[in-house]
Design a protein around this motif. Sequence first.
Motif, PDB file in Angstrom:
ATOM      1  N   PHE A 801       0.819  -1.211   0.000  1.00 11.32           N
ATOM      2  CA  PHE A 801       0.000   0.000   0.000  1.00 11.32           C
ATOM      3  C   PHE A 801       0.853   1.261   0.000  1.00 11.32           C
ATOM      4  CE2 PHE A 801      -2.464  -3.458   1.838  1.00 11.32           C
ATOM      5  CZ  PHE A 801      -3.520  -3.487   0.954  1.00 11.32           C
ATOM      6  N   GLU A 802       1.987   1.252   0.658  1.00 10.73           N
ATOM      7  CA  GLU A 802       2.903   2.397   0.594  1.00 10.73           C
ATOM      8  C   GLU A 802       3.509   2.509  -0.790  1.00 10.73           C
ATOM      9  OE1 GLU A 802       3.658   4.833   2.715  1.00 10.73           O
ATOM     10  OE2 GLU A 802       2.060   4.067   3.998  1.00 10.73           O
ATOM     11  N   VAL A 803       3.897   1.327  -1.339  1.00  8.30           N
ATOM     12  CA  VAL A 803       4.477   1.334  -2.677  1.00  8.30           C
ATOM     13  C   VAL A 803       3.447   1.810  -3.699  1.00  8.30           C
ATOM     14  CG1 VAL A 803       5.383  -0.156  -4.505  1.00  8.30           C
ATOM     15  CG2 VAL A 803       6.165  -0.471  -2.138  1.00  8.30           C
ATOM     16  N   ARG A 804       2.173   1.359  -3.549  1.00  3.11           N
ATOM     17  CA  ARG A 804       1.096   1.749  -4.465  1.00  3.11           C
ATOM     18  C   ARG A 804       0.931   3.256  -4.484  1.00  3.11           C
ATOM     19  NH1 ARG A 804      -4.219   2.908  -3.322  1.00  3.11           N
ATOM     20  NH2 ARG A 804      -5.728   2.636  -5.055  1.00  3.11           N
ATOM     21  N   LYS A 805       0.943   3.890  -3.277  1.00  6.76           N
ATOM     22  CA  LYS A 805       0.768   5.331  -3.197  1.00  6.76           C
ATOM     23  C   LYS A 805       1.842   6.048  -4.008  1.00  6.76           C
ATOM     24  CE  LYS A 805      -0.060   6.977   0.862  1.00  6.76           C
ATOM     25  NZ  LYS A 805       0.147   7.477   2.256  1.00  6.76           N
ATOM     26  N   ASP A 806       3.075   5.582  -3.848  1.00  7.91           N
ATOM     27  CA  ASP A 806       4.183   6.231  -4.556  1.00  7.91           C
ATOM     28  C   ASP A 806       4.083   6.011  -6.053  1.00  7.91           C
ATOM     29  OD1 ASP A 806       6.903   7.450  -4.714  1.00  7.91           O
ATOM     30  OD2 ASP A 806       7.463   5.432  -5.396  1.00  7.91           O
TER      31      ASP A 806
END
Length: 834
Positions: A801-806
Amino acid sequence: MAAQMPVEQAIPELREALRDHGSVVLVAEPGAGKTTRVPIALLNEPWLGGKKIVMLEPRKLAARNAARYMASTLGEKVGETVGYRVRMDTRVGPKTRIEVVTEGVLTRMLQSDPSLEEAGLVIFDEYHERSLQADLGLALALQCRSLFREDLRVAVMSATLEAEPVAMLLDGAPIVRSEGRMFPVETRYASRKAEGTIEAEAAAVVLRALAEQEEGDVLVFLPGAGEIRRVESRLRAALADRAVDVAPLHGSLPQEAQDRALAPSEAGRRKVVLSTAVAESSLTVQGVRIVVDSGLMRVPRFSPRTGMARLETLPVSRASADQRRGRAGRLAPGVCYRLWTEEENRHLAPVGTPEILAADLAGLALDLAVWGVDNPEDLAWLDPPSPAAYNQACELLTELGGLTEEGKLSPHGEQMARFGVHPRLAHMLLRSAPLGLIEEASLLAALLGERDLLKGDGARNADISLRVRALRDGGANVDERVRTRLLSEASELRRSLESIGAASAPPAKAAPVEDAWGVLLGFAYPDRIGRRRGPGRYTLSIGRGAELPGGQLLAQAEYLVVAELDDQGQEGRVQLAAALAEADLERHFASSIRLEETVRWDAEAQAVRAREVRRLGAIVLSERPLAKPSPEKVAEALLQGLRQEGLAMLPWSRSARQLQERGVFLAAHDPAWPDWSDAALLDTLEEWLGPYLGGMKSRSDLQRLNLTQALESSLTWELRSMLDREAPTHIAVPSGSRIPIDYSNPEAPFIAVRLQEMFGLPDTPRIAAGKVPLTVHLLSPAQRPVQVTRDLASFWSNAYFEVRKDLKGRYPKHYWPDDPMEATATRRVRPPGS
C-alpha cells in the motif's frame, strides 16, 4: 726404556676387559700415553694368540709418528715389530705384529679378508674425532666379529668421549678410565672480537706470548695450510734477529719437516710450531708450554641440496678447544691464549659434528657395496648416515657406473674401489685408459685430491689447465713442496692403474679428444657439466646456476665442467673448472644425452608448443619443432594451460554461464548433484571438456567450443531431468510472462519482474522441489526496483500500500488496484478489458 706413563696403571684392567668381554672403551686424558703404550702392552696377551694388533689412527701424520715412536721404544726401526699402512705409503714386514693404519686402509683390509684372519685386536684410537673412516671401520669390524670372528677383540680409545653410547654399541663393553698427567694451564681470552685477519691476530699474540713467557715453545692451532704459510711469513720477518725457529706442521709436509716440528728445540733456542688440528690429540710436540688457538677448524661439509661437498672453516667445539689447551700442560704449568672472547666461548658447541653426518657419502656407499651391504641399516652405527645423503651418493655411483640400476656393485665399481680415492676420481682414471689419457688423468686426480698448488694471483683463476701446466713445469707462483708431493701421488695412481691392468691395455679405437682436461673432468663430474647462458653465467646439468668471477678467459667457453663450486645462494661461484669442447661433449658423453619430446603450454604465445629437445640433465643442447606431436599430449598441455590461465580463457556464453550457475545452485541443495564450481571444473577438465579438444592447441582454437553442450553432455539423463525440474531457466508469472531466473548467487536466486505482472499470486515462487524461495525484485513500469522480497504474502499485506501510493503518483495512467489479490495481472498499462 721410555718413562712410565699414566695409562700403564690402567693396563691390567684393560687386559681383563679384553680377555673376558672381548671389547673395551678406554677413556684416557691427553698425555696419558694410550696411543703408544697400549698396543705394546697387549702384544703378548694369550688371547691374542700371536696375531696382529691393527690400530686405526684418523690422520696420516699421527699414524706414521705413533708407529715410529713405538718402534723406537722397542729399539727397532719401523717395519719390524711395529709398522704402518697409509695411502701410498706402507712400512710393514714379515715380523710386523702392530700395524697402525688410516685413511680407509682398515676398510680395504676387511673387504679383502672379511674375517680379518691375521688380526686378533682392532684398536680405534682418538675415536672422539668421529672420522667417517673410523665409524665405517668400527661398523665393519663389529659385523666381522658377529659373522666370522667371535674371538676378534675391539678396543675404542679416546681422550674426550661420551663413553656410555660407545660401550652400548659394543654390547655393554666395560669402560676403563685413565687420568692423564696434566699441569695447570692458565686460559687467556681475547678482550674483544677479532677485527683483522686471523693470521694477523695469531702472529700478534704469538709475539706477545714470547715476550711474556720466559720458557717453553709455542704451539699455534690454525685451520689450514694456507693460514699456516701466511702466519709463518709474518713471524719469520718479525723474529729474524731472535733465537726462535718457526716450524709448520700439517699432513702434506715432507717427513723431515714434520720431524723438525715435533722434535725438542735446540739448546738456547725456542720454537713456534704452526699446526692444523693434527696436533690436537695423537701427536705430542716436545717442549710446548704455550698454546695459541685460533678457535677455527676446516672440515668437509656436504650439501644434499646441491650434491656438492666443500671445505668450511668453522669454530671448534668446546671439547676440541679443551684438547688444544691441554697441550700446554704436558710438561709443566702453561698458558693458553684463545683468539676469541669468553662470551663467544659460551656459545661454542659442546662437541663436533660426526663426519658421517656432514660429509660426502659416495666413498662410504661404494665401500659398503664392496662389503656386500645394500642398506646401511644392516650395520651397527653410533650415528647412522643420513638416508637422503646416502641415497644421493648411490645415485652418483649409479651415474658413474659403480652400481647397477638394482643398486648392486658392478665390475666397474669393483675396480673403482681399489684406488682408495674418491669414486669420482677413480671413475675418471678408469675411463682415461681407453683414450690414452692415463698420464693426464693421474695428474688431474692428484690435483683434485689436494689443496691448490698455485700461490698469489694465479690461485684466483678457476682454470684447472693452469694448475696442470704448473704441476708439470713448475714456476715462480708454484708451491714446490706441494708440487713434489702431487707428482709423487700421480705416479702412485699410474701404478695403481697398472696393477689392475688398465694402464697396460692398448688404447681402444675411440673418438679423438680436443680438450683432455674438460673430458677428464667431465668423467669425474658428469653432474656438473655446464652451458653458458650469459657472460660468465652457466646452467649446470644438475639444474644449479654457476657464475665465474669476471675477467677470466674461461668465461668465454660455451661449455665447461666445474670441479669446485661454493654452495652460497642460487648462483654459486665457480672456483675450479675446465672448458669442454662441444665436439667432446657429443662424442664422450653421448650415453648421457637424452632425446625428449616436450609438449607444453606457452603462456606468452597462449598456445601449446611441441618441441624435440636434446638435453644433458638440465642443460638443453638443442631443440626444434616437433612435426607430429601426440594428440593426447597436446590435449594434456592445453588443459594444463587452462589450469594456469583459469576458466576465463574459455568462451563463456550467457547460456553456458547460466547452466553452470544452475548446477552450482543445485549442488548446494542436493548432494546427488556434481560440483560445478570454478575450482571443481578446473580439477575435472579431462572429464567434461577433454572430449571436445580434438585438433585444438591454442586459446584462439578454444573459442570454437560450445561450453553449454560440453557441460550438458557430462550429465546423465536423470541429472538433466533434475536440472530442468528443480532449477529451471525461467518461471511463469500470473501475467503469462516467462521470467528468467538469475542463479549468480546460489544462496539466493532471484527473478526481476514488474510488480503489475505479479497481481493475484499469493505466495513467493519456489524451486529445488519447493525448498528454496526465489528472491523477487519487484520493478516499476520503468524497470526500476521498488521492493525486494522473499515473502510475497507479507508484501501484499503490508508494504504494497505504501508502494502503491508512490507508484500511483509517478505513474497515474497505470493500473494500481486496492486489492492486489483480486486484480488481474498485466504486462500492459491496464489489464485487458478495462
